[in-house]
Design an enzyme around this catalytic site. Structure first.
Site, PDB file in Angstrom:
ATOM      1  N   HIS A   1       0.811  -1.221   0.000  1.00 23.99           N
ATOM      2  CA  HIS A   1       0.000   0.000   0.000  1.00 23.99           C
ATOM      3  C   HIS A   1       0.840   1.264   0.000  1.00 23.99           C
ATOM      4  O   HIS A   1       0.357   2.345   0.333  1.00 23.99           O
ATOM      5  CB  HIS A   1      -0.985  -0.014   1.161  1.00 23.99           C
ATOM      6  CG  HIS A   1      -2.228  -0.782   0.829  1.00 23.99           C
ATOM      7  ND1 HIS A   1      -2.283  -2.148   0.885  1.00 23.99           N
ATOM      8  CD2 HIS A   1      -3.436  -0.383   0.396  1.00 23.99           C
ATOM      9  CE1 HIS A   1      -3.480  -2.555   0.511  1.00 23.99           C
ATOM     10  NE2 HIS A   1      -4.205  -1.503   0.210  1.00 23.99           N
TER      11      HIS A   1
ATOM     12  N   ASP B   1      -5.632   5.225   9.874  1.00 22.72           N
ATOM     13  CA  ASP B   1      -7.040   5.380   9.483  1.00 22.72           C
ATOM     14  C   ASP B   1      -7.572   4.119   8.809  1.00 22.72           C
ATOM     15  O   ASP B   1      -8.733   3.772   8.931  1.00 22.72           O
ATOM     16  CB  ASP B   1      -7.187   6.538   8.484  1.00 22.72           C
ATOM     17  CG  ASP B   1      -6.907   7.871   9.122  1.00 22.72           C
ATOM     18  OD1 ASP B   1      -6.901   7.951  10.359  1.00 22.72           O
ATOM     19  OD2 ASP B   1      -6.702   8.845   8.373  1.00 22.72           O
TER      20      ASP B   1
ATOM     21  N   GLU C   1      -9.087  14.434  14.332  1.00 24.00           N
ATOM     22  CA  GLU C   1      -8.522  14.704  12.999  1.00 24.00           C
ATOM     23  C   GLU C   1      -9.236  15.918  12.405  1.00 24.00           C
ATOM     24  O   GLU C   1     -10.135  16.501  13.017  1.00 24.00           O
ATOM     25  CB  GLU C   1      -8.691  13.498  12.067  1.00 24.00           C
ATOM     26  CG  GLU C   1      -7.760  12.346  12.408  1.00 24.00           C
ATOM     27  CD  GLU C   1      -7.567  11.335  11.277  1.00 24.00           C
ATOM     28  OE1 GLU C   1      -8.125  11.551  10.175  1.00 24.00           O
ATOM     29  OE2 GLU C   1      -6.866  10.327  11.502  1.00 24.00           O
TER      30      GLU C   1
HETATM   31  P1  FAD Z   1       4.315  -1.957   1.897  1.00 32.13           P
HETATM   32  O1  FAD Z   1       3.856  -0.958   0.905  1.00 32.13           O
HETATM   33  O2  FAD Z   1       4.203  -3.379   1.521  1.00 32.13           O
HETATM   34  O3  FAD Z   1       5.822  -1.629   2.329  1.00 32.13           O
HETATM   35  C1  FAD Z   1       6.189  -0.326   2.709  1.00 32.13           C
HETATM   36  C2  FAD Z   1       7.678  -0.282   3.066  1.00 32.13           C
HETATM   37  O4  FAD Z   1       7.911  -1.040   4.236  1.00 32.13           O
HETATM   38  C3  FAD Z   1       8.570  -0.901   1.985  1.00 32.13           C
HETATM   39  O5  FAD Z   1       9.786  -0.213   1.939  1.00 32.13           O
HETATM   40  C4  FAD Z   1       8.764  -2.319   2.468  1.00 32.13           C
HETATM   41  O6  FAD Z   1       9.935  -2.894   1.968  1.00 32.13           O
HETATM   42  C5  FAD Z   1       8.791  -2.131   3.964  1.00 32.13           C
HETATM   43  N1  FAD Z   1       8.266  -3.283   4.694  1.00 32.13           N
HETATM   44  C6  FAD Z   1       7.119  -3.953   4.479  1.00 32.13           C
HETATM   45  N2  FAD Z   1       6.986  -4.923   5.396  1.00 32.13           N
HETATM   46  C7  FAD Z   1       8.053  -4.841   6.206  1.00 32.13           C
HETATM   47  C8  FAD Z   1       8.487  -5.552   7.343  1.00 32.13           C
HETATM   48  N3  FAD Z   1       7.790  -6.574   7.852  1.00 32.13           N
HETATM   49  N4  FAD Z   1       9.653  -5.192   7.923  1.00 32.13           N
HETATM   50  C9  FAD Z   1      10.385  -4.155   7.441  1.00 32.13           C
HETATM   51  N5  FAD Z   1      10.028  -3.454   6.361  1.00 32.13           N
HETATM   52  C10 FAD Z   1       8.867  -3.787   5.760  1.00 32.13           C
HETATM   53  N6  FAD Z   1      -0.295   5.496   6.995  1.00 32.13           N
HETATM   54  C11 FAD Z   1      -0.472   6.043   8.205  1.00 32.13           C
HETATM   55  O7  FAD Z   1       0.474   6.207   8.957  1.00 32.13           O
HETATM   56  N7  FAD Z   1      -1.721   6.403   8.611  1.00 32.13           N
HETATM   57  C12 FAD Z   1      -2.828   6.197   7.863  1.00 32.13           C
HETATM   58  O8  FAD Z   1      -3.919   6.528   8.273  1.00 32.13           O
HETATM   59  C13 FAD Z   1      -2.661   5.607   6.591  1.00 32.13           C
HETATM   60  N8  FAD Z   1      -3.727   5.362   5.803  1.00 32.13           N
HETATM   61  C14 FAD Z   1      -3.540   4.766   4.600  1.00 32.13           C
HETATM   62  C15 FAD Z   1      -4.666   4.487   3.818  1.00 32.13           C
HETATM   63  C16 FAD Z   1      -4.523   3.870   2.602  1.00 32.13           C
HETATM   64  C17 FAD Z   1      -5.737   3.592   1.770  1.00 32.13           C
HETATM   65  C18 FAD Z   1      -3.227   3.550   2.136  1.00 32.13           C
HETATM   66  C19 FAD Z   1      -3.055   2.931   0.784  1.00 32.13           C
HETATM   67  C20 FAD Z   1      -2.099   3.828   2.891  1.00 32.13           C
HETATM   68  C21 FAD Z   1      -2.247   4.446   4.132  1.00 32.13           C
HETATM   69  N9  FAD Z   1      -1.159   4.740   4.941  1.00 32.13           N
HETATM   70  C22 FAD Z   1      -1.349   5.283   6.174  1.00 32.13           C
HETATM   71  C23 FAD Z   1       0.218   4.521   4.476  1.00 32.13           C
HETATM   72  C24 FAD Z   1       0.737   3.189   4.944  1.00 32.13           C
HETATM   73  O9  FAD Z   1       0.922   3.171   6.339  1.00 32.13           O
HETATM   74  C25 FAD Z   1       2.091   2.878   4.327  1.00 32.13           C
HETATM   75  O10 FAD Z   1       2.034   2.966   2.943  1.00 32.13           O
HETATM   76  C26 FAD Z   1       2.536   1.476   4.746  1.00 32.13           C
HETATM   77  O11 FAD Z   1       3.853   1.273   4.331  1.00 32.13           O
HETATM   78  C27 FAD Z   1       1.635   0.466   4.118  1.00 32.13           C
HETATM   79  O12 FAD Z   1       1.860  -0.791   4.670  1.00 32.13           O
HETATM   80  P2  FAD Z   1       2.071  -2.010   3.693  1.00 32.13           P
HETATM   81  O13 FAD Z   1       1.974  -3.222   4.511  1.00 32.13           O
HETATM   82  O14 FAD Z   1       1.183  -1.930   2.530  1.00 32.13           O
HETATM   83  O15 FAD Z   1       3.586  -1.702   3.279  1.00 32.13           O
END
Ligand code: FAD
Length: 513
Positions: A99, A164, A274
Site C-alpha cells: 500500500h 485510518d 482529525e
Molecule cells: P508496503 O507498501 O508493503 O511496504 C512499505 C515499506 O515497508 C517498503 O519499503 C517495504 O519494503 C517495507 N516493509 C514492508 N513490510 C516490512 C516488514 N515486515 N519489515 C520491514 N520493512 C517492511 N499510513 C499512516 O500512517 N496512517 C494512515 O492513516 C494511513 N492510511 C492509509 C490508507 C490507505 C488507503 C493507504 C493505501 C495507505 C495508508 N497509509 C497510512 C500509508 C501506509 O501506512 C504505508 O504505505 C505502509 O507502508 C503500508 O503498509 P504495507 O503493509 O502496505 O507496506
C-alpha cells in the site's frame, strides 16, 4: 521467465535446478547452495512477478527476478544470507500489503518477499499478559492491523494507536510511523511497541527492544525498511471500549478550525482527533450526514469554495454509557464551528476504527480503488500552518481547481514521538500532518504530481520547514535534507545493519532503481 516485462539489469534468467538456485547473469552463472532449503518457496512465473510489480500508487512499476513466499522468519534469513553471499549481492524488498504509493516495496532484478505468505503459517497473533507489561500481543510483521484488532477484541483488549485504514501490515506501518487521530494522545504506532524480532540486512535474526540491542530497535522503527525485516512486534494492549461517539464540526474559517483543534488536543479529552478539507470541486462524500442536512452542507461549501471540519471521537463502554454525552457536550462547549453544523453518529468501536474500509468497498464498486494515487503527505510546524491554508489550499488547490479526493489536516505533539527512532518530524512542539490524498486516472497522475511539486516549492520558497511523511525523493541530497541531523546516524545504522545495502531498494535512499 515472464515475457511481458523489462529484462532486469544483471539477471537475465533465474531457474531452480534440483534444489539449487542458479542465477545466470550476463555471461556468468552463480551457484547459491544456501538457497537450497528455500528454493521451493521462490517463484518467478509471470503471475508472481507481476503481482509484486506495482503498489497502491500505480505510478512506479518494477519487476523483480523472483518472489519468495516464506514459511518462517528463517526462510527470510536464508534469503538475505544468500543475497549477501552472492558475488554481486542482490536486493531484497519486503512487501507487506503493497500500500505504498511510490514503489517503496518494489525492486527491479532482486527478490521480493511476499510477507503475506506468513499469514497462513499458524497463529501469529498471540495475546498474553505479564506482571511487568500488562496485556500485550505478539504479532507477525506480516499481519494486517484489522486482524490484530479482531483477535485482540476477542479478548476484550485493543492496541491504542492506529492508522485510518487497517488493511496495512504491521511491518509496513512500523517502517513509517503509523499515524491517525489517536496519535496526538498516544503517539504514533512506532511509539507503542515493546519489542521486535528483526531479520537484519546481514541475515541475523535478532530480538530487540529499548533494553536489548536498542540501536537496532530504534533504527527499525520508522526506518523505511532499511535495516531489517520485522517478523514480530510486541504491541501493548488496553481494555477495549465498546462504542464511539463520533462527531464532526464544520468551519468556514481556518484559523478558528486550527485553534479549536489545538485546544482539543491540549485538553486531551477526545480519544481521536482529525480534521479535513471539503472542496466544492469535490468529489464530495456526504454519506456521514443525514440526507436532510446534505443540501445545506453543500450550500455552505459552495458559499466559501471549501470548508474545514474537525472529526473527533469519544469511546465509551457500559460503565460510561450514561455519561458520555455530557462529556462530549463539555468538550465541544465554546468551540467556534459554524452554528448548527455539528453532526454525530454513535457506532461500534470496531466500526469506527474500520471506517475507511467502508469507503474502500464503495470505491471498489465504482472501479475507483485500483487507480493511481499521487499522494503528498507533509508534516508542517504549527507556526506555519496558516501559511499552508493561504498558500496551498487557497492559492494552489482552489485557484487551479484541483479536485483532491481527501485532504487531511490534524495536529500532533512532538513529545509523543521518541526522537531516537528513525522517523523524522518538524522541530516544533506541535506540528500538523497535511495529507493530500489525490486519486487520478492511470495516465493523468502527472498533473497532480505537478501540483505536489508546486506545493513543496511554495514551502521551500516560504521557508516552511516541512518534512514529508511516507517520503519520496529523487536524490540522496534530498534524503540528506529530509533526515537533517539524523542523516549521519541513519547512514551509520545502514553500515551496521545492512552493509551491502540490499534492503528496501524501492525507497531509493541508498540505491537508484
Ligand atoms: P508496503 O507498501 O508493503 O511496504 C512499505 C515499506 O515497508 C517498503 O519499503 C517495504 O519494503 C517495507 N516493509 C514492508 N513490510 C516490512 C516488514 N515486515 N519489515 C520491514 N520493512 C517492511 N499510513 C499512516 O500512517 N496512517 C494512515 O492513516 C494511513 N492510511 C492509509 C490508507 C490507505 C488507503 C493507504 C493505501 C495507505 C495508508 N497509509 C497510512 C500509508 C501506509 O501506512 C504505508 O504505505 C505502509 O507502508 C503500508 O503498509 P504495507 O503493509 O502496505 O507496506
Amino acid at each position: 521467465m515472464a515475457e511481458n516485462f523489462a529484462v532486469p539489469k544483471y539477471l537475465t534468467t533465474m531457474s531452480l535446478i534440483l534444489g539449487f538456485m542458479v542465477l545466470f547473469t550476463t555471461g556468468t552463472s552463480i551457484l547459491l547452495p544456501a538457497l537450497g532449503d528455500i528454493s521451493g518457496f521462490l517463484r518467478n512465473d509471470t503471475e508472481s512477478i507481476n503481482s509484486t510489480s506495482t503498489d497502491y500508487g500505480h505510478i512506479v512499476y518494477q519487476y523483480a527476478s523472483a518472489v519468495l513466499n516464506p514459511t518462517s522468519p528463517n526462510d527470510i534469513a536464508s534469503l538475505i544470507l544468500s543475497a549477501n553471499n552472492n558475488s554481486a549481492p542482490f536486493s531484497v524488498a519486503a512487501r507487506g500489503q503493497g500500500h505504498s504509493v511510490r514503489g517503496q516495496a518494489l525492486t527491479s532484478d532482486g527478490v521480493v518477499i511476499n510477507m503475506t505468505a506468513l499469514i497462513s503459517n499458524g497463529s501469529r497473533i498471540v495475546v498474553s499478559e505479564s506482571p511487568s507489561l500488562g496485556s500485550y500481543a505478539d504479532v507477525g510483521g506480516e499481519q494486517r492491523w484489522i486482524d490484530v484488532l479482531r483477535a485482540t477484541l476477542d479478548r476484550g483488549l485493543t492496541p491504542v494507536s492506529w492508522t485510518d485504514y487497517l488493511y496495512l501490515s504491521v511491518g509496513g506501518t512500523l517502517s513509517n510511523a503509523g499515524i491517525s487521530g489517536q496519535t496526538f494522545r498516544y503517539g504514533p504506532q512506532i511509539n507503542n511497541v515493546y519489542e521486535l524480532d528483526v531479520v537484519t540486512g546481514k541475515g541475523e535474526l535478532v530480538t530487540c527492544s529499548s533494553n536489548k540491542v536498542p540501536g537496532l530497535f530504534y533504527a527499525v522503527l520508522g526506518g523505511l525498511g532499511q535495516f531489517g525485516i520485522i517478523t514480530r512486534a510486541r504491541i501493548p494492549l488496553e481494555p477495549a471500549p465498546k462504542r464511539a461517539k463520533w462527531v464532526r464540526m464544520m468551519y468556514s474559517n481556518f484559523s478558528a478550525f486550527s485553534k479549536d483543534q489545538e485546544r482539543l488536543m491540549a485538553n486531551n479529552g477526545f480519544d481521536y482527533l482529525e480534521g479535513f478539507l471539503l472542496m466544492k470541486q469535490g468529489p464530495l462524500d456526504l454519506s456521514f450526514y443525514p440526507l436532510l442536512d446534505q443540501p445545506r452542507i453543500t450550500a455552505l461549501i459552495n458559499q466559501y469554495g471549501f470548508i474545514y471540519y474537525i472529526e473527533a471521537a469519544k469511546y465509551y463502554d457500559d460503565s460510561t454509557r450514561t455519561t458520555v454525552d455530557k462529556v462530549v457536550e463539555k468538550l465541544i462547549n465554546g468551540l467556534s464551528f459554524v452554528p448548527g453544523f455539528l453532526f454525530d453518529q454513535d457506532v461500534l468501536y470496531i466500526d469506527f476504527l474500520d471506517r475507511v474500509h467502508t469507503e474502500e468497498e464503495k470505491l471498489r464498486s465504482l472501479g475507483l480503488w485500483d487507480i493511481a494515487h499521487p499522494w503528498l503527505n507533509i508534516f508542517v510546524p504549527k507556526s506555519r500552518i496558516l501559511d499552508i491554508d493561504s498558500g496551498v489550499f487557497r492559492n494552489i488547490l482552489l485557484k487551479q481547481n484541483v479536485p483532491t479526493a481527501v485532504t487531511l489536516i490534524y495536529p500532533m505533539n512532538r513529545k509523543k514521538w521518541d526522537g531516537r527512532m528513525s522517523a523524522v518530524i518538524p522541530d516544533e512542539d506541535v506540528f500538523y500532518v497535511v495529507g493530500l490524498l489525490h486519486a487520478s486516472g492511470f495516465n493523468d497522475w502527472q498533473a497532480f504530481d505537478e501540483v505536489n511539486r508546486q506545493i513543496l516549492q511554495f514551502c521551500n520558497d516560504a521557508g516552511i520547514l516541512v518534512k514529508q511523511y511516507l517520503p519520496h525523493y529523487e536524490t540522496q541530497e534530498d534524503w540528506k535534507n529530509h533526515f537533517g541531523t539524523k542523516w549521519q546516524s541513519f547512514q551509520d545504522r545502514k553500515v551496521r545493519f545492512d552493509p551491502n545495502k540490499i534492503l528496501a531498494p524501492g525507497q531509493r535512499i541508498f540505491s537508484v532503481l
